[in-house]
Scaffold this motif. Structure first.
Motif, PDB file in Angstrom:
ATOM      1  N   ARG A 150     -70.143  33.970  -8.740  1.00 25.26           N
ATOM      2  CA  ARG A 150     -69.834  32.837  -9.642  1.00 25.26           C
ATOM      3  C   ARG A 150     -69.144  31.728  -8.839  1.00 25.26           C
ATOM      4  O   ARG A 150     -69.451  30.546  -9.012  1.00 25.26           O
ATOM      5  N   CYS A 151     -68.210  32.108  -7.967  1.00 24.03           N
ATOM      6  CA  CYS A 151     -67.536  31.103  -7.124  1.00 24.03           C
ATOM      7  C   CYS A 151     -68.539  30.408  -6.217  1.00 24.03           C
ATOM      8  O   CYS A 151     -68.521  29.173  -6.088  1.00 24.03           O
ATOM      9  N   ASN A 152     -69.421  31.187  -5.583  1.00 22.64           N
ATOM     10  CA  ASN A 152     -70.415  30.605  -4.675  1.00 22.64           C
ATOM     11  C   ASN A 152     -71.335  29.643  -5.414  1.00 22.64           C
ATOM     12  O   ASN A 152     -71.656  28.563  -4.917  1.00 22.64           O
ATOM     13  N   LEU A 153     -71.772  30.031  -6.617  1.00 30.54           N
ATOM     14  CA  LEU A 153     -72.725  29.185  -7.358  1.00 30.54           C
ATOM     15  C   LEU A 153     -72.057  27.908  -7.871  1.00 30.54           C
ATOM     16  O   LEU A 153     -72.663  26.835  -7.855  1.00 30.54           O
ATOM     17  N   THR A 154     -70.819  28.032  -8.325  1.00 32.93           N
ATOM     18  CA  THR A 154     -70.087  26.843  -8.774  1.00 32.93           C
ATOM     19  C   THR A 154     -69.909  25.869  -7.617  1.00 32.93           C
ATOM     20  O   THR A 154     -70.101  24.657  -7.755  1.00 32.93           O
ATOM     21  N   SER A 155     -69.564  26.425  -6.452  1.00 29.15           N
ATOM     22  CA  SER A 155     -69.383  25.596  -5.268  1.00 29.15           C
ATOM     23  C   SER A 155     -70.710  24.979  -4.821  1.00 29.15           C
ATOM     24  O   SER A 155     -70.762  23.790  -4.463  1.00 29.15           O
ATOM     25  N   LEU A 156     -71.783  25.764  -4.864  1.00 27.69           N
ATOM     26  CA  LEU A 156     -73.119  25.229  -4.520  1.00 27.69           C
ATOM     27  C   LEU A 156     -73.454  24.039  -5.411  1.00 27.69           C
ATOM     28  O   LEU A 156     -73.983  23.027  -4.943  1.00 27.69           O
ATOM     29  N   ALA A 157     -73.121  24.160  -6.703  1.00 27.91           N
ATOM     30  CA  ALA A 157     -73.395  23.062  -7.639  1.00 27.91           C
ATOM     31  C   ALA A 157     -72.594  21.823  -7.251  1.00 27.91           C
ATOM     32  O   ALA A 157     -73.150  20.715  -7.157  1.00 27.91           O
ATOM     33  N   SER A 158     -71.304  21.966  -6.981  1.00 29.60           N
ATOM     34  CA  SER A 158     -70.523  20.754  -6.673  1.00 29.60           C
ATOM     35  C   SER A 158     -70.949  20.114  -5.363  1.00 29.60           C
ATOM     36  O   SER A 158     -71.078  18.892  -5.294  1.00 29.60           O
ATOM     37  N   VAL A 159     -71.197  20.936  -4.339  1.00 24.07           N
ATOM     38  CA  VAL A 159     -71.619  20.349  -3.050  1.00 24.07           C
ATOM     39  C   VAL A 159     -72.966  19.635  -3.220  1.00 24.07           C
ATOM     40  O   VAL A 159     -73.151  18.506  -2.757  1.00 24.07           O
ATOM     41  N   SER A 160     -73.911  20.266  -3.934  1.00 24.23           N
ATOM     42  CA  SER A 160     -75.235  19.655  -4.158  1.00 24.23           C
ATOM     43  C   SER A 160     -75.108  18.358  -4.939  1.00 24.23           C
ATOM     44  O   SER A 160     -75.774  17.364  -4.624  1.00 24.23           O
ATOM     45  N   GLU A 161     -74.269  18.384  -5.966  1.00 18.88           N
ATOM     46  CA  GLU A 161     -74.137  17.206  -6.820  1.00 18.88           C
ATOM     47  C   GLU A 161     -73.499  16.048  -6.055  1.00 18.88           C
ATOM     48  O   GLU A 161     -73.895  14.899  -6.231  1.00 18.88           O
ATOM     49  N   GLU A 162     -72.552  16.367  -5.180  1.00 15.53           N
ATOM     50  CA  GLU A 162     -71.972  15.318  -4.326  1.00 15.53           C
ATOM     51  C   GLU A 162     -73.019  14.735  -3.386  1.00 15.53           C
ATOM     52  O   GLU A 162     -73.093  13.521  -3.202  1.00 15.53           O
ATOM     53  N   MET A 163     -73.828  15.610  -2.790  1.00 13.66           N
ATOM     54  CA  MET A 163     -74.879  15.129  -1.879  1.00 13.66           C
ATOM     55  C   MET A 163     -75.879  14.254  -2.623  1.00 13.66           C
ATOM     56  O   MET A 163     -76.284  13.205  -2.123  1.00 13.66           O
ATOM     57  N   ALA A 164     -76.270  14.685  -3.828  1.00 15.13           N
ATOM     58  CA  ALA A 164     -77.249  13.924  -4.614  1.00 15.13           C
ATOM     59  C   ALA A 164     -76.668  12.558  -4.999  1.00 15.13           C
ATOM     60  O   ALA A 164     -77.358  11.533  -4.923  1.00 15.13           O
ATOM     61  N   ALA A 165     -75.391  12.534  -5.360  1.00 16.09           N
ATOM     62  CA  ALA A 165     -74.751  11.280  -5.756  1.00 16.09           C
ATOM     63  C   ALA A 165     -74.666  10.327  -4.575  1.00 16.09           C
ATOM     64  O   ALA A 165     -74.786   9.116  -4.725  1.00 16.09           O
ATOM     65  N   ALA A 166     -74.512  10.906  -3.366  1.00 17.05           N
ATOM     66  CA  ALA A 166     -74.429  10.079  -2.158  1.00 17.05           C
ATOM     67  C   ALA A 166     -75.818   9.642  -1.683  1.00 17.05           C
ATOM     68  O   ALA A 166     -75.961   8.990  -0.669  1.00 17.05           O
TER      69      ALA A 166
END
Ligand code: A8S
Length: 169
Positions: A150-166
């Motif tokens: 759950r921690c890994n997936l939550t973190s994957l989501a935030s890192v991906s979303e930051e990359m997509a926003a950038a």
């Protein structure tokens, strides 16, 4: 999508094994999420319990072996893992734990990505099978592993979303 999930995530568990499936919605296009998930040599880019990773064999392709170092404070220091499958078309990655000073013997992990929302989002499906360690129940083992995932997936989501926003895919 259903077909891919059925094909890759419905694993039979033997006696003394346990396993589970976790899912995560990511508000980023699949290529962004895949660019993180496919890097067998860089799991620490989103797995926050890992401090470093070194390849012991291979170049990051199927058959490669990595040694990950676990952050301090966890009941383990290192894990040795082999890349079993990397499907760039179906977006499937599979690895097995082959060593380490932890209790997750024979841990086998499968992750698949699925584009949703007309390509704007991604669903990540991660399943595993592992030996139940002596002295623990299947339920305790799954609670422990699911907490890490759950921690890994939550973190994957935030890192991906930051990359997509950038605008970085
Ligand atoms: C993964 C999944 C898991 C990793 C677990 C479950 C692990 O790296 C940690 C603690 C342990 O006790 C086992 O996809 C191990 O990485 C954080 C070292 C394997």
């Amino acid at each position: 999508t259903q077909d891919v999930i059925r094909r890759y995530h419905s694993r039979l568990k033997g006696a003394g094994q346990c396993g589970s499936v976790n899912m995560q919605y990511v508000m980023a296009p699949l290529p962004v999420v895949w660019s993180l998930v496919r890097r067998f040599d860089r799991p620490q880019d989103y797995k926050q319990f890992l401090s470093s990773c070194e390849l012991r064999a291979g170049d990051g392709g199927v058959g490669s072996v990595r040694e990950v170092t676990v952050v301090s404070g966890l009941p383990a220091a290192a894990s040795t893992e082999r890349l079993d499958a990397l499907d760039e078309e179906e977006h499937v990655i599979r690895f097995s734990v082959v060593g380490g000073d932890h209790r997750l013997r024979n841990y086998q992990s499968t992750t698949t990505l699925h584009a949703v929302d007309g390509g704007a989002g991604t669903v990540v499906v991660e399943s595993y099978v592992v030996e139940v360690p002596p002295g623990n129940s299947a339920e305790e083992t799954c609670v422990f592993v699911n907490t890490i995932i759950r921690c890994n997936l939550t973190s994957l989501a935030s890192v991906s979303e930051e990359m997509a926003a950038a605008g970085n895919s």
